[in-house]
Design a protein around this motif. Sequence first.
Motif, short mmCIF file in Angstrom:
data_model
loop_
_atom_site.label_atom_id
_atom_site.label_comp_id
_atom_site.label_asym_id
_atom_site.label_seq_id
_atom_site.Cartn_x
_atom_site.Cartn_y
_atom_site.Cartn_z
N ASP A 128 52.24 42.93 22.24
CA ASP A 128 52.34 44.28 21.66
C ASP A 128 51.57 44.27 20.55
OD1 ASP A 128 54.99 44.91 23.48
OD2 ASP A 128 55.15 43.01 22.47
N GLU A 184 50.95 43.88 8.69
CA GLU A 184 51.05 43.10 7.24
C GLU A 184 50.12 43.85 6.26
OE1 GLU A 184 49.48 41.80 9.88
OE2 GLU A 184 50.02 39.85 10.39
N GLY A 191 55.66 45.65 19.09
CA GLY A 191 55.02 44.66 18.35
C GLY A 191 55.55 44.60 16.90
N GLN A 192 55.17 43.61 16.31
CA GLN A 192 55.55 43.43 14.72
C GLN A 192 54.64 44.56 14.01
OE1 GLN A 192 53.80 39.63 13.51
NE2 GLN A 192 52.22 39.74 14.47
N SER A 193 55.11 44.74 12.73
CA SER A 193 54.57 45.57 11.75
C SER A 193 53.29 45.08 11.22
CB SER A 193 55.40 46.16 10.70
OG SER A 193 56.67 46.84 11.43
N ASN A 201 51.10 50.62 4.33
CA ASN A 201 52.68 50.31 5.04
C ASN A 201 53.55 49.78 3.77
OD1 ASN A 201 51.84 50.32 7.88
ND2 ASN A 201 50.19 49.03 7.25
N ARG A 220 50.40 46.04 17.19
CA ARG A 220 51.06 46.15 15.76
C ARG A 220 51.56 47.56 15.42
NH1 ARG A 220 47.03 42.32 15.32
NH2 ARG A 220 47.75 40.28 14.63
N ASN A 221 52.81 47.65 15.22
CA ASN A 221 53.16 49.08 14.65
C ASN A 221 52.39 49.31 13.21
OD1 ASN A 221 54.86 50.61 16.28
ND2 ASN A 221 56.01 48.89 16.24
#
Length: 420
Positions: A277, A377, A373-375, A387, A279-280
Motif C-alpha cells: 500500500d 514518516e 498503507g502506513q503514514s 505530517n 503511504r498516506n
Amino acid sequence: MSHTPRSRTAVGCTLLAVALTTAVPGCSSDGNPLSATPYDASDQIAFNAPSGEGKKADPDKPLEVTSEGSDGRITDVTAIDATGRYVAGELSADGARWHSTEPLAADAHYTVRVSTEDEDGAPGRRVLTFHTGKPTTKKTLDVTFGPKTGTYGVGQPITAELNKPVKDAAQRAVVERALKVTSKPAAQGAWHWVDDKKLHYRPKEYWPANATIQVRSNLENIKIGDRLWGGKAKSLKITTGDSVIAVTDAAAHSMTVYKDGEEIKQIPVTTGKPGFDTRNGVKVVLGKEYFVRMRSATVGISEGSSDSYDLPVYYATRVTWSGEYVHAAPWSVGSQGSANVSHGCTGMSTDNAQWFFENIREGDLVQVVNSAGQSMEPFGNGFGDWNLAWENWRTGSALVAGKPDASDPADRARLRPQSV
C-alpha cells in the motif's frame, strides 16, 4: 554628577519665552522634556567592557551596563557589531542594569548606545565602542544550508547541516537563535532539530506562492560551548513558484491537481495493492527523472517471485528516498481509475505522467489519502515535515519548545495533513 539637566531645562525654557524661534538645548519647542536634545550621560553610565586603546573585552563574559547614582535610570540599550548583528539583552525593572543574554562574538567591534533619563524625565545618551578578543583555542561549528539556490514549490523545507553534533539544550538555543530565515511575503515559521547535526525549517502553513526566502547564519565567532565557536556559513536565497498540490485518493483511484487553490486536472491512477500500500500523508517532491530502471530487488522483493519486476520507467517524479514515485505505467492503464495494482508507486498513463512531470517541480506537494498503507514518516525518507501538526513541530525547537503559540487555539488544534 557633572551634568545639570534640570538647570539646562530651566534656562532653555526662559530663553524660549523670549524667542520662540531660537533652538535651545535641553527643551523642545513644545516644552516636553522627553523630546529634548539628549544630555551627555557619560558620568551616569558604567560598562564592564574596556574601551581604552589596545584593550579588548572577554567574549566569554556578558556585557553589563549599569546606572550610577540615584537620580537617573537606563531606558534602552542597543548593542551591535560591525556586521550588523544585534546582541539580545535584558533591562531590569528599575532601569539600573542591563545585561546581554546571548554570547558576544569574538574578535568583533561593538557599538553600544545607551539611552537614559534623569529624575525630571530629561533624556540622556552615552555611546561606547569596544573590541572583543580572540579565543585562545577553538573548534569551529560550520553550517551548510539547503536546498541549493533556485525556485521550488511551496512545501520545500529549509535544511541546516552542522559539521559537529550539538546535544546540549542551551548550546542548541545559541545555534538556533543565530540561524535567520526571512520571507517576503512574511510567513511564521520555526526550526526543528531532526537530530544532533541537522535542523529543518518550515512555516506554520505552506510557504506563500512566489515568495523570496533568505537564510543566513550569525554564528561566526559566537561561542557555543567549551572551545566550540561558530564558523562561517554561506547564505542562501530561494524563491517559490505557484502553489501546486496533487492529492491522490487511493480509494477513488484518482489524483486531483490544484494550482493556487484551483483544480486544474484530474488523473486516473493506480496506487499500491494490498501488502504494498502507498503511504498516506503529505510528501514533498524530491526530484524528477525522465528515465529510471526499477528493479524489485532494490525494495526487498526476491527475484523470480510472483511480485518481482525489472521495468524501464519514464516521467518519474520521486517523493521518497526509498523509491516511491509518481510515474508512467502504461502496463496498468486498464486498472487506472478502478483498482490498485502497483507495488507502492502512483501509476498513470504515459500522457498524464508527462503532463504531471512538466507541471510539477521540486518542493511541490503530493498528498495521499484513504490508503491502507502506513503514514509517511516526518524525517528520514524524504521530507515528511508537513505530517507534524504545528504544535508538535514547535516542540522540536530549542527556542520555542513548551512555549504557547500566539495564534488562535482552534488553529493550533488543527492537524496535518489536511485535505485540500
